[in-house]
Design an enzyme around this catalytic site. Structure first.
Site, short mmCIF file in Angstrom:
data_model
loop_
_atom_site.label_atom_id
_atom_site.label_comp_id
_atom_site.label_asym_id
_atom_site.label_seq_id
_atom_site.Cartn_x
_atom_site.Cartn_y
_atom_site.Cartn_z
N LYS A 294 2.53 2.11 1.20
CA LYS A 294 2.00 1.60 0.52
C LYS A 294 3.11 1.57 -1.69
O LYS A 294 3.59 2.73 -1.55
CB LYS A 294 0.88 2.39 -0.63
CG LYS A 294 0.67 1.10 -1.69
CD LYS A 294 -0.16 1.61 -2.50
CE LYS A 294 -0.34 1.14 -4.18
NZ LYS A 294 -1.21 1.51 -5.10
N GLY A 320 2.24 -3.07 -3.30
CA GLY A 320 0.94 -2.35 -3.97
C GLY A 320 0.40 -3.15 -5.31
O GLY A 320 0.19 -2.39 -6.32
#
Length: 425
Positions: A294, A320
């Protein structure tokens, strides 16, 4: 302006999990694990995943192929009293610790295979990842009562509402969950609560990153026992100057080796002051138990390069933030972990669908309307702003834990104006 002429799919993947990755690492000796019979699997499952020490009461010694020099002490239960019982229990505990350590990678592979079977994830084709992270994941806000205790009833209420939205899964104990403010006991309880309420076809990612490698491993194991499918491990950053590429590779390799569930790397430089180096990402992408990252940095060039350099691996890149979701998809990201999904979950899932089906003009129009609200609930007003916005859309936001302070009336008015100006209120 014509849309990009590309079909959005998850990044091309040649590997198929641990077996395929082992084959890619040619020239490296593969570890030889002891044979594990069904009786041994039952014993180790009890030790590893339930936290209980199990001794046979059937009169038969458990059939576990032990490391050289190890023996399972067996004494019928009815003859164990006092000091003898304590000695047998201590011996069993020592053996279980040794067995768990040496067999954890094999157990992790078995557990992932069982998860795929139970949740209808069939053996992937060559172009698909072995553990599909494609889609939208809201990083859940942790609800607190007016006395700043975790409010599990309100959490369950939010989960019932989220169940109607086609999320790929949920992230628990991320930055937006006020992860640093929760005690270890609360972290485990929150994950258990979410797992009980979450449909089995939805993935549960749980934050387990700590400053030390040992603490990260221990919490990751606890998250797995509580029901998490994937561990989300943020970069350690307190000793930021010492977090070299080599140190970070070593840290994540140790975590990946020990974790009973797959690991997703988490780079969030706005909070840690540390961007996970590209060399570390590409090296760690080769690990059989590290399945993605992420990236919350917002550098689209970096994300595109990450997708390109890991395209031969069983590895996926997740955006993200909702602010650059479309751009991330255009360079090959698989999905997004977006704070704004706590508030506008349906529109973000719609954006995901538009990108995947190549409807780029509609996707651009929708992305434009999400940029300012996303900035407002992240960089501008943070978690207090996110929780306030949740209340306008039928969710429980509630207070933050101190020292996070609530918004002022002027800030609330500015936040509302941002959502209204973009057609959401």
């Amino acid at each position: 302006m014509p849309g990009p002429s590309l079909a959005l799919q998850p990044s091309p993947v040649r590997g198929r999990g641990m077996a395929a990755r082992a084959g890619k690492q040619k020239g490296k000796p593969r570890p030889r694990w002891p044979k594990l019979t069904w009786r041994g699997a039952e014993l180790l499952a009890a030790i590893s995943w339930r936290g209980k020490n199990t001794l046979s009461s059937s009169g038969a010694t458990p059939h576990v192929a032990c490391p050289a020099g190890s023996r399972v002490p067996h004494v019928p239960r009815q003859t164990l009293t006092g000091a003898a019982e304590a000695e047998a229990a201590a011996a069993a505990m020592a053996l279980s610790t040794r067995l768990t350590a040496c067999l954890r990678p094999a157990l992790a592979a078995l557990r992932r295979a069982a998860l795929r079977h139970c949740r209808g994830l069939s053996t992937p084709q060559a172009s698909e990842p072995s553990f599909n992270l494609g889609g939208i994941f809201p990083p859940l806000a942790t609800p607190f009562s007016p006395t700043q205790e975790v409010d599990y009833a309100q959490l369950e209420g939010n989960l019932r509402r989220y169940a109607r939205i086609p999320f790929r899964g949920l992230v628990v104990l991320g930055s937006n969950g006020e992860y640093p403010y929760l005690a270890s006991r609360e972290k485990v309880e929150v994950v258990s609560c979410v797992r009980r309420a979450l449909p089995r076809d939805r993935l549960l990612l749980a934050g387990s990153g700590c400053e030390s490698t040992q603490a990260t491993i221990e919490l990751t194991v606890s998250m797995a026992e509580a029901g998490a499918d994937v561990a989300l491990v943020v970069t350690p950053c307190y000793y930021r100057g010492a977090m070299t590429t080599a140190a970070l590779i070593h840290h994540y390799t140790e975590v990946g080796d020990a974790s009973p569930i797959p690991v997703v790397l988490y780079s969030v430089p706005a909070n840690t002051g540390l961007d996970l180096p590209m060399e570390a990402v590409t090296t760690l992408a080769q690990h059989p138990n590290i399945i993605g990252i992420k990236d919350s940095g917002g550098d689209i060039t970096r994300m595109g390069l990450m997708v390109h350099k890991t395209r031969q691996e069983d590895f996926q890149v997740l955006a993200g933030s909702a602010g650059f979701l479309l751009a991330s998809y255009a360079v090959g990201a698989s999905g997004g972990v977006c704070a704004l999904a706590n508030v506008l979950g349906d529109p973000l899932c719609q954006l995901d669908h538009l990108c995947r089906t190549g409807q780029w003009q509609e996707a651009r129009d929708l992305q434009h309307r999400l940029i300012e609200p996303n900035t407002a609930v992240t960089r501008r007003f943070g978690i207090p702003g996110l929780k306030k916005a949740m209340e306008w859309f039928g969710y429980y936001g509630g207070p933050c834990r101190a020292p996070l302070a609530p918004l002022s009336p002027a800030q609330v008015e500015e936040l509302r104006g941002t959502f209204s100006a973009n057609g959401w209120l």
